[in-house]
Motif scaffolding. Structure first.
Motif, short mmCIF file in Angstrom:
data_model
loop_
_atom_site.label_atom_id
_atom_site.label_comp_id
_atom_site.label_asym_id
_atom_site.label_seq_id
_atom_site.Cartn_x
_atom_site.Cartn_y
_atom_site.Cartn_z
N VAL A 294 5.40 5.83 -1.92
CA VAL A 294 6.33 5.97 -0.79
C VAL A 294 7.42 4.92 -0.93
O VAL A 294 7.15 3.75 -1.25
CB VAL A 294 5.60 5.80 0.55
CG1 VAL A 294 6.58 5.85 1.71
CG2 VAL A 294 4.54 6.89 0.70
N ARG A 295 8.67 5.30 -0.70
CA ARG A 295 9.80 4.38 -0.91
C ARG A 295 9.97 3.43 0.28
O ARG A 295 10.33 3.87 1.38
CB ARG A 295 11.09 5.17 -1.11
CG ARG A 295 11.15 5.94 -2.42
CD ARG A 295 12.47 6.67 -2.56
NE ARG A 295 12.67 7.62 -1.48
CZ ARG A 295 13.77 7.68 -0.71
NH1 ARG A 295 14.77 6.84 -0.90
NH2 ARG A 295 13.87 8.60 0.23
N GLY B 13 0.81 -1.21 0.00
CA GLY B 13 0.00 0.00 0.00
C GLY B 13 0.84 1.26 0.00
O GLY B 13 0.49 2.26 -0.64
N LEU B 14 1.96 1.24 0.71
CA LEU B 14 2.86 2.39 0.70
C LEU B 14 3.43 2.62 -0.69
O LEU B 14 3.55 3.77 -1.15
CB LEU B 14 4.00 2.18 1.71
CG LEU B 14 3.61 2.27 3.20
CD1 LEU B 14 4.78 1.87 4.08
CD2 LEU B 14 3.14 3.68 3.56
N PHE C 176 1.24 8.53 5.84
CA PHE C 176 2.17 8.73 4.73
C PHE C 176 1.49 9.37 3.53
O PHE C 176 2.14 10.04 2.73
CB PHE C 176 2.82 7.41 4.34
CG PHE C 176 3.85 6.95 5.32
CD1 PHE C 176 5.17 7.38 5.23
CD2 PHE C 176 3.50 6.11 6.37
CE1 PHE C 176 6.12 6.97 6.15
CE2 PHE C 176 4.45 5.69 7.30
CZ PHE C 176 5.76 6.13 7.19
N ALA C 177 0.17 9.19 3.42
CA ALA C 177 -0.55 9.79 2.29
C ALA C 177 -0.47 11.30 2.34
O ALA C 177 -0.46 11.97 1.29
CB ALA C 177 -2.00 9.33 2.30
N GLN C 178 -0.39 11.85 3.57
CA GLN C 178 -0.30 13.31 3.70
C GLN C 178 0.99 13.85 3.09
O GLN C 178 1.08 15.03 2.75
CB GLN C 178 -0.35 13.70 5.18
CG GLN C 178 -1.63 13.33 5.89
CD GLN C 178 -1.56 13.70 7.36
OE1 GLN C 178 -0.88 14.64 7.75
NE2 GLN C 178 -2.28 12.95 8.18
N HIS C 179 1.98 12.97 2.98
CA HIS C 179 3.30 13.44 2.54
C HIS C 179 3.73 12.75 1.25
O HIS C 179 4.91 12.79 0.88
CB HIS C 179 4.33 13.17 3.64
CG HIS C 179 3.91 13.68 4.98
ND1 HIS C 179 3.97 15.00 5.30
CD2 HIS C 179 3.36 13.05 6.06
CE1 HIS C 179 3.49 15.18 6.54
NE2 HIS C 179 3.12 14.01 7.01
N ALA C 180 2.80 12.09 0.58
CA ALA C 180 3.13 11.43 -0.68
C ALA C 180 3.47 12.46 -1.74
O ALA C 180 3.00 13.59 -1.72
CB ALA C 180 1.94 10.57 -1.14
N ALA C 181 4.31 12.05 -2.67
CA ALA C 181 4.72 12.97 -3.73
C ALA C 181 3.52 13.43 -4.55
O ALA C 181 3.42 14.59 -4.96
CB ALA C 181 5.75 12.28 -4.64
N VAL C 182 2.61 12.51 -4.81
CA VAL C 182 1.38 12.85 -5.53
C VAL C 182 0.21 12.49 -4.63
O VAL C 182 0.01 11.32 -4.31
CB VAL C 182 1.27 12.07 -6.86
CG1 VAL C 182 -0.04 12.42 -7.57
CG2 VAL C 182 2.46 12.37 -7.76
#
Length: 963
Positions: A386-387, A380-381, A446-452
């Motif tokens: 997310v890496r 999911g990450l 992590f979705a809050q800080h995803a690149a897109v």
């Protein structure tokens, strides 16, 4: 009610004063106290203390502590402190994972005094239950690790790694001086290993073992499996490379992962170490938790700690015992490679029962569920772009982010902790308690800080497409936990009865007085124990942010001040999680202080000949040379010899280690002179706090010349023994040594480095001591010490006509313990101290300490918690045994066939054919009172020689479970 009767006070304040704890902790009431004083020819307790404690050290003022309070009030106050802790969902990992404690184990073991008040199983006949549970633990460890033999637990994973380092150095034939530690090991493990290595002159190389092995000569290698950041490394090639260079390989392995992964023994490891914490033991802000240590059978006599083995009893029946007891490291004294003389028995028992509760299939199911959730989390990450940095894993991910601080802040806003790896990397470790909701919450962070920016992944869709992420070459194919004990007790009914069966075989404080000298088996009050299982104390990760542990911060600060008040020292460290670790930390502080003054060459440690074996073992581990100081005929330090040795080594003198009151149970009058001599020659004074039970409120080591002491909180301050652990061994120091207390990387404290894995050691049991001191207050603590001294002197007086009391102070009195000399009886009748100890079992008593500090003697410490009635019951038993010895001497009892040499007598032996010249009644009912409450030893006398020659360290035989 007659309101004029002073037994019924009329005022509210008087009524409330009656609701104190002191009278519940201290056994003798006023009438019994007067009777005991009368037996001693004394008029008051003050008169007793004036005759026992040298006037030069007796404290004239009360402890700087408040008055005691009621049990209800103490719990209210402690609940308020606990409420300041904030229990977040912690995905920090690094060897600590939340888990579920089976309720049947929680209630019937952790909260059961039959288990937590038991003593170390040195007397195997009355310890068969806990020995069987520990044997199960050892089998669990050997099965899961693929090794051949395991010990009965160590203190924590980091100290187990340090023990493994010394173990490898002792065994290696390479001649190298370096120990290679993988950079993928847990940080706290690396820190403790470095602390242990420095005084021994061992170079610790931290790096990638694949490259560092080729560049360096080393005697051992430490690997983490899985790696601290989660990666699953195939170590087979590294193990082969290490062996080619004659280095031994230690693998710190996660037990739950080993249900799915190839065990270390199958890819060539020489040692496997780790923690059993995630097998049902609460996080507890760092402890207590049982570590494990497993190795090859060929190395068993070098292994630290204890081993439980199978022997036979006097009737040829199977019996368990501590195998190779003389192998214990501290017997080697200054030649020891370890000073460990304790374990984490209660926690090891719980871990083994967790395995019995779940069985091999249940454990594998838990592991697969944890891994499956981690795989879904990872996929999911990746969907969120997310890496995830580690391509393979069991339960831990390392995740690359643009700004770790921002991610941590977002996680904490959701009540979640992640691991801080570096400014652009965070760690996530899932565990048995993790849920689908946790995974979705982590995606949200992590979705809050995803690149897109994107919608959250759909859990069901991700799970449907996610494969298992275990590398095929590392998947476990071998069976484990195949013994019936791990599948025979799966229903709660069966488990409940199994636990009851084990407990019924043993003697603990819930049944009888345990009069062990130097071991202070005193009351562990229920009120003191209750907070241990509160979630606010048990649910916090040791590396959680400090702002989430403000309750612990208050608790530890208050407890440190309490212990300073009790000892006369200026600062305290609570980190050492055993007395042995406290000794070690104390000597390291002294060593570091000398070095800070440009006197690093000071390395001589003076130790009296009467010292416990851990003292010289600890000195050796701290890089010091041991010089033995003689004792006189009364067991006191020979001051003339001390002066001569101090002068002889004046330029190299680092310290003296002295136990006070002495190991012989006497307040030596020359103690101030002893400390002054050592200080005059530039040394420091380490006062072993094992006998602090006789000093609290009466005299303080920090005020009569001590520079540092360790305290056994599991003795003087009421933390229970738990069958041989847990313990806590904090150190108190004078102000000049305070900068050299143990530090820890997670707290920023510098000092001497970490001596335990967690910054506050076994933090979750510190509320026991806080509660004890709070309940007793300044007057109660002093009264406890006085009564401990009274009880010991009463026993000495009652028994002196029957057994010689070996050592006394100048006024003819003893301190808190007394030593009975049985050597003349052995010479005249052949009856040994072992015979007396085993015969006491027939009377329902655990034996006193045998043959320490003097061979052929019994050392008795009744503590303040035993009533006069119980003291008399014990004395009646000892007097009856002396009368039996007299019958042997007169010929009325056969010298080779009498109740003493055949003790203990089992029900099976009594029910069978009886060919002895004494009666069955004489065998099992030597006193009429035993008819009302009889303890039956489950086995006859255990054959120690047979056990050492035929060492078996596996579960009970299959036949034991055939129906």
């Amino acid at each position: 009610m007659n309101m004029n009767d002073t037994r019924f006070p009329a005022t509210l304040s008087q009524l409330e004063q009656r609701d104190d704890f002191i009278g519940r902790h201290v056994g003798p009431d006023e009438a019994e106290t007067r009777a005991m004083l009368h037996a001693l020819g004394l008029d008051s307790l003050d008169q007793l203390i004036d005759r026992v404690i040298p006037a030069s050290i007796l404290s004239p003022s009360p402890l700087a502590l408040p008055e005691g309070c009621s049990e209800a009030e103490a719990l209210v106050r402690l609940r308020g402190i606990a409420g300041k802790n904030r229990v977040f969902r912690s995905f920090i990992g690094t060897g600590y994972h939340d888990c579920h404690t089976p309720a049947v184990v929680l209630r019937n073991v952790l909260e059961n005094p039959a288990w937590y008040t038991a003593y170390t199983p040195y007397q195997p006949e009355i310890s068969q239950g806990r020995l069987e549970a520990l044997l199960n633990f050892q089998t669990m460890i050997t099965d899961l690790t693929g090794m051949e033999i395991a010990n009965a637990s160590l203190l924590d994973e980091a100290t187990a790694a340090a023990e493994a380092m010394s173990f490898c150095q002792r065994l290696s034939k390479s001649g190298a001086k370096a120990f290679l530690v993988s950079h993928d090991c847990h940080p706290q493990t690396i820190e403790v290993v470095r602390t242990r290595a420095e005084p021994l002159g061992i170079e610790v190389i931290v790096g990638d073992p694949a490259t560092e092995l080729a560049a360096h000569e080393c005697f051992g290698v430490l690997l983490q499996y899985p790696a601290s950041t989660g990666e699953l490394v195939d170590y087979a090639g590294i193990v082969d490379a290490a062996h080619a260079k004659q280095a031994l390989v230690v693998v710190a392995a996660d037990l739950l992962a080993l249900t799915l992964l190839k065990p270390p023994g199958e890819f060539g490891a020489d040692v496997a170490i780790g923690t059993t914490q995630r097998f049902g033991i609460p996080l507890g802000y760092g402890g207590p938790h049982a570590a494990y240590f497993a190795t090859r059978d060929a190395h068993k006599r070098v292994m630290p700690g204890r081993i439980v083995g199978v022997s036979i009893d006097s009737h040829g029946n199977k019996a368990y015992r501590l195998a190779m007891q003389t192998r214990e490291q501290h017997i080697r004294r200054e030649k020891a490679t370890s000073n460990i003389c304790t374990a984490q028995v209660l926690l090891a028992v719980m871990a083994s029962l967790y395995a019995c509760y779940h069985g091999p299939q249940g454990l594998a199911t838990i592991a697969r569920r944890v891994h499956r959730l981690t795989a879904v989390l990872s996929d999911g990450l990746r969907e969120l772009d997310v890496r995830v940095l580690n391509p393979s894993f069991f339960d831990t991910l390392a995740v690359g982010v643009a700004d770790a601080a921002t991610v941590h802040a977002a996680a904490r806003r959701r009540g979640t902790n992640l691991r801080e790896l570096d400014s652009q990397t965070v760690g996530i470790s899932l565990d048995e308690t993790s849920t689908r909701a946790d995974v979705e919450a982590l995606w949200a962070v992590f979705a809050q800080h995803a690149a897109v920016p994107a919608h959250l992944p759909d859990f069901d869709a991700v799970e449907a497409r996610t494969p298992e992420m275990l590398p095929a070459a590392q998947v476990r194919t071998s069976a484990f936990l195949t013994h019936p004990v791990f599948s025979a007790h799966r229903s709660e009914t069966k488990m409940l009865r199994y636990l009851r069966t084990l407990a019924d075989k043993d003697l603990a404080l819930d049944r009888t007085m345990i009069p062990l000298g130097s071991c202070t088996m005193k009351l562990n009050a229920t009120t003191e124990m209750i907070p241990v299982t509160w979630r606010e104390f048990g649910g916090i990760h040791p590396f959680a942010p400090a702002e989430q542990a403000q309750g612990y911060a208050q608790l530890t600060a208050e407890l440190e001040r309490m212990l300073c008040a009790c000892t006369g020292y200026d600062a305290v460290s609570l980190q050492p999680n055993a007395g042995s670790q406290g000794e070690y930390a104390g000597l390291l502080a002294i060593r570091a202080w000398h070095a800070s003054r440009g006197e690093a060459h000071r390395d001589v440690c003076l130790i009296p000949s009467s010292a416990h074996g851990t003292n010289p073992a600890t000195a050796q581990m701290a890089g010091m040379r041991v010089v033995v100081v003689a004792c006189d005929d009364q067991g006191n330090v020979d001051v003339a010899d001390l002066k001569a040795k101090a002068a002889q080594h004046a330029d190299q003198l680092a310290a003296i280690m002295i136990t006070y009151p002495s190991t012989h149970g006497v307040f030596e009058t020359a103690i101030r002179e002893i400390t002054e001599i050592v200080h005059a020659y530039g040394g420091q004074v380490y006062i072993d706090g094992a006998n602090m039970n006789a000093m609290v409120g009466l005299c303080a080591p920090g005020k009569f010349g001590g520079d540092v002491s360790h305290l056994n909180l599991h003795k003087t301050f009421c933390i229970p023994h738990g069958g041989g652990g847990p313990g806590v061994g904090p150190i108190g120091v004078k102000a000049h040594l305070a900068p050299f207390l143990p530090g820890h990387g997670t707290t920023g404290l510098k000092g001497i480095g970490a001596v335990s894995a967690a910054p506050w050691g076994s933090a979750s049991i510190l509320p026991i001591t806080w509660t004890y001191i709070t309940l007793m207050g300044r007057d109660g603590l002093r009264h406890a010490s006085v009564m401990a001294i009274l009880n010991a002197n009463y026993i000495a007086r009652r028994l002196e006509a029957h057994y010689p009391v070996l050592y006394r102070g100048e006024t003819g009195l003893v301190a808190h313990e007394c030593i009975l000399d049985l050597r003349p009886l052995k010479d005249s009748t052949g009856i040994s101290v072992d015979d007396v100890a085993k015969r006491l079992i027939d009377f329902g008593f655990h034996a006193p300490t045998m043959s320490f500090p003097v061979p052929g003697t019994l050392m008795i410490e009744p503590t303040e918690s035993e009533s006069k009635a119980e003291l008399d019951r014990f004395c009646d038993a000892m007097i009856a045994i002396r009368e039996e010895i007299a019958k042997v001497a007169s010929g009325e009892f056969d010298a080779k066939d009498n109740p003493l040499v055949n003790a203990p007598h089992t029900a099976e032996a009594i029910a069978g054919e009886w060919a002895h010249p004494y009666s069955r009644e004489e065998a099992v009912y030597p006193l009429a009172s035993l008819r009302e409450n009889k303890y039956w030893s489950p086995v006859g006398r255990v054959d120690n020689v047979y056990g050492d020659r035929n060492l078996v360290c596996a579960c009970p035989p299959m036949s034991a479970y055939e129906s």
